[in-house]
Design an enzyme around this catalytic site. Structure first.
Site, PDB file in Angstrom:
ATOM      1  N   HIS A 428       0.834  -1.204   0.000  1.00 34.36           N
ATOM      2  CA  HIS A 428       0.000   0.000   0.000  1.00 34.36           C
ATOM      3  C   HIS A 428       0.866   1.250   0.000  1.00 34.36           C
ATOM      4  O   HIS A 428       0.650   2.173  -0.792  1.00 34.36           O
ATOM      5  CB  HIS A 428      -0.924  -0.005   1.222  1.00 34.36           C
ATOM      6  CG  HIS A 428      -1.761   1.230   1.344  1.00 34.36           C
ATOM      7  ND1 HIS A 428      -3.086   1.273   0.992  1.00 34.36           N
ATOM      8  CD2 HIS A 428      -1.460   2.487   1.784  1.00 34.36           C
ATOM      9  CE1 HIS A 428      -3.566   2.488   1.200  1.00 34.36           C
ATOM     10  NE2 HIS A 428      -2.589   3.243   1.685  1.00 34.36           N
ATOM     11  N   GLU A 429       1.851   1.285   0.893  1.00 35.24           N
ATOM     12  CA  GLU A 429       2.688   2.484   0.989  1.00 35.24           C
ATOM     13  C   GLU A 429       3.529   2.678  -0.267  1.00 35.24           C
ATOM     14  O   GLU A 429       3.652   3.789  -0.781  1.00 35.24           O
ATOM     15  CB  GLU A 429       3.573   2.407   2.235  1.00 35.24           C
ATOM     16  CG  GLU A 429       2.816   2.390   3.551  1.00 35.24           C
ATOM     17  CD  GLU A 429       1.860   3.561   3.697  1.00 35.24           C
ATOM     18  OE1 GLU A 429       2.143   4.652   3.155  1.00 35.24           O
ATOM     19  OE2 GLU A 429       0.806   3.396   4.332  1.00 35.24           O
ATOM     20  N   HIS A 432       1.793   4.357  -3.079  1.00 35.85           N
ATOM     21  CA  HIS A 432       1.723   5.821  -3.057  1.00 35.85           C
ATOM     22  C   HIS A 432       2.853   6.413  -3.898  1.00 35.85           C
ATOM     23  O   HIS A 432       2.659   7.400  -4.617  1.00 35.85           O
ATOM     24  CB  HIS A 432       1.822   6.343  -1.625  1.00 35.85           C
ATOM     25  CG  HIS A 432       0.549   6.254  -0.851  1.00 35.85           C
ATOM     26  ND1 HIS A 432      -0.612   6.877  -1.248  1.00 35.85           N
ATOM     27  CD2 HIS A 432       0.244   5.626   0.313  1.00 35.85           C
ATOM     28  CE1 HIS A 432      -1.573   6.634  -0.373  1.00 35.85           C
ATOM     29  NE2 HIS A 432      -1.081   5.871   0.584  1.00 35.85           N
TER      30      HIS A 432
END
EC number: 3.4.24.-
Length: 633
Positions: A428-429, A432
């Site tokens: 998820h990170e 980004h």
């Protein structure tokens, strides 16, 4: 180079979990300033390939010659009489689309939030374009001629005061870097010297503001604050680059968490096509620790900035095998934590590279070995970061500056849990970084700072984490919860599970009217992409292997095809996109990649959740619609 043995827990199979920020908050790290109040509006327009053929046939038929010249001609025709500059980050993507980016100027200065992007398809014709150019009245004279602006130091102090930034500038001085750009020297409290840039900013009321853009890297927040150049106590908008949320490792396609896999030792896990120097070399130096071309991982117990001198595991025989068990205290297994984080991030780097996130697209590497883009920007991976708990975040500056991932301890269970071991958090990170570098071009990392565009940033992180997490026996009835392990809760940290059932997950486009928080909006977007994922899997099947198989540049299965199209859509869409524009960009991506062979599957997925042909964006009153194009009915 010697073989490398990692004790890894598996990245691409880790059920993903997480969404950065279990407790959604946009407060400026510990200072009670709500950054949502300073978000820029999502004000871009996008002309998709279908509309362009109907409304701009002259533009649609442009072709031949240099793709940069064609793109420049598009801007000249669409914005006659306006001044602009081409941003030096244009490239031809792996799907054959040429991406060219422009910035509007006024009196020789940038309008910092006025962008134009043009996409040239692999057939040489204009595929689509988007823009946020300012079309209102222009100032009659250049402010530099009139000296009609404040000293940059006043603007710097104005930003620090308005945002309660803990920066000491009592002895600071201003150093001129070049015309309109300065650096503030002699400060303390920031992770690097703050910078200032004189520029215009297009306001929501249709006027221009002359501003000092003050850049301050505070660690958990990396801010571009647009301070009024006359009234320096006024901050118009703020962009935050930080998105909040043989190795012995958990391996299974990135095992989701320690409950869904077992640790095993993996020798030389890299792919030399995507990491030609391996994971532990940058082409100049061979390392015996968790450092290489794509990433550098270490403990960061105090949450500070001096990552180079922090502890990281080191083994001259390249055997990174360390004990770990969930019932151990976090600090006692720090070497296993750093190793797992390093493994997972590198696995994501290699997978995303295969899908199109390469050097010229702005990926994260020290050495780009002549493949385009700007180097010197691996990802700094801080395990057990002491600057917070129950969270994780990723800072994405423009191409050429390192990304920074902070992974925290979660205290929802006893003993506390380390989110380095939940691959969903890491995926998820890292996503980004992917979405911020692709949207608007590698040099413009502030394109997902609006409420709806920022929400999509969260949704993309969930989508890739979930797609990677799919198990061999899954079908469209599979539901996935995010963050259950670190959150110590079967409900995870999202409003609803990701599901194709409207009973299990009732979110639709108009649900966004109820939410004013990016993670909630992101769950709506992620739910739509989950529908796209399963429509394409039902049509093309599911490759359960850790990497895609391509035929003529197109993934042969539905899972990796969905990931590829979503990624291509990021590069096609305009800066600060809306759901409608991002949907159209994915459809245009399929038009370019497969000649539109999946058009109806994609439309049906979005229409099911209210983003059909008649859906319209309004930040306070979105209109939902389940209609389909005639050829898909």
């Amino acid at each position: 180079m010697h073989g490398l043995l990692l004790a890894a827990a598996g990245l691409l199979s880790l059920p993903l979990h997480v969404i950065a920020h279990p407790q959604p908050s946009t407060n400026l790290a510990g200072r009670g300033v709500d950054l949502d109040a300073y978000r820029m509006a999502d004000r871009s327009s996008y002309m998709n390939s279908d509309d362009m053929k109907l409304k701009q046939p002259g533009i649609a038929s442009l072709s031949g010659g240099n793709y940069v010249d064609t793109a420049t001609e598009v801007v000249k025709r669409m914005m006659p009489g306006m001044t602009f500059r081409m941003v030096d980050d244009h490239y031809v993507g792996e799907s054959g689309i040429s991406h060219v980016y422009f910035r509007q100027t006024m009196h020789g200065m940038d309008i910092d939030n006025s962008d134009f992007n043009v996409n040239i398809g692999k057939d040489g014709k204009v595929l689509s374009f988007g823009h946020s150019f300012y079309t209102g009245p222009a100032p009659d004279k250049a402010p530099v001629e009139k000296r009609d602006f404040s000293d940059p130091m006043k603007a710097f102090h104005g930003a620090c005061k308005a945002l309660s930034l803990p920066i000491n500038a009592d002895k600071a001085t201003v150093q001129t870097m070049n015309e309109h750009e300065v650096m503030f020297m002699g400060t303390s409290g920031a992770m690097s010297d703050p910078q200032g840039k004189l520029c215009y900013m297009a306001k929501e009321d249709g006027t221009l503001a002359l501003t000092w853009r003050v850049e301050t890297d505070m660690g958990d927040n990396w801010l571009l604050s647009y301070v009024d150049a006359k009234e320096t106590e006024k901050v118009h908008n703020v962009v935050d680059y930080v998105s909040h949320a043989t190795y012995q490792v958990y391996r299974r396609a990135l095992s989701p968490d320690p409950t869904e896999g077992k640790r095993e030792s993996i020798e030389n896990p890299w792919n030399l096509k995507t990491s030609p120097f391996t994971w532990i070399s940058d082409g100049k130096t061979n390392y015996t620790t968790t450092r290489g071309n794509n990433a550098i991982a270490q403990a960061n117990f105090d949450g500070g900035e001096d990552y180079l001198n922090n502890h990281r595991p080191n083994n001259k025989n390249l055997k990174f095998e360390y004990p770990y068990a969930p019932n151990m205290s976090p600090k006692s297994y720090i070497d296993a934590s750093v190793t797992q984080l390093f493994y997972s991030a590198n696995m994501v780097h290699d997978l995303y590279y295969m899908l199109g996130f390469t050097e010229k697209a702005g990926n994260f590497q020290v050495n780009n070995h002549g493949q385009g883009g700007k180097g010197n920007d691996f990802v700094i991976l801080n395990a057990q970061d002491g600057s917070g708990t129950n969270n994780a975040n990723f800072a994405t500056p423009p191409d050429g500056k390192p990304g920074r991932m902070r992974v925290y301890i979660w205290t929802k269970a006893k003993p506390a849990r380390d989110s380095s071991f939940e691959a969903g958090t890491v995926i998820h990170e890292y996503t980004h970084g992917l979405s911020n570098r692709l949207t608007g071009g590698p040099a413009n990392a502030g394109c997902l700072n609006g409420m709806e565009s920022g929400g999509m940033g969260e949704g993309w992180g969930d989508f890739f984490a979930t797609a990677i997490r799919l198990k061999p026996n899954d079908n469209r009835n599979a539901n996935y919860v995010h963050g259950e392990w670190v959150n110590n809760s079967p409900k995870g940290n999202r409003m609803y599970p990701y599901s194709t059932s409207l009973q299990t997950n009732p979110l639709v486009y108009t649900s966004c009217n109820k939410y004013n928080e990016v993670h909630a909006i992101g769950t709506v977007w992620g739910s739509m992409l989950y529908e796209v994922l399963w429509n394409l899997i039902d049509k093309h099947g599911k490759n359960d292997g850790p990497t895609p198989v391509f035929e003529n540049g197109v993934p042969k299965d539905g899972k990796y095809l969905a990931m590829k199209l979503v990624m291509d859509g990021m590069a096609i869409q305009p800066c600060k996109p809306t759901f409608v524009q991002a949907r159209d960009a994915i459809i245009d991506a399929d038009m370019n990649l497969t000649k539109g062979s999946n058009r109806c599957e994609i439309w049906k997925a979005f229409a099911k959740r209210g983003l059909g042909v008649g859906a319209k964006y309004d930040p306070k009153n979105r209109t939902g619609n389940k209609g389909l194009p005639k050829d898909c009915q």
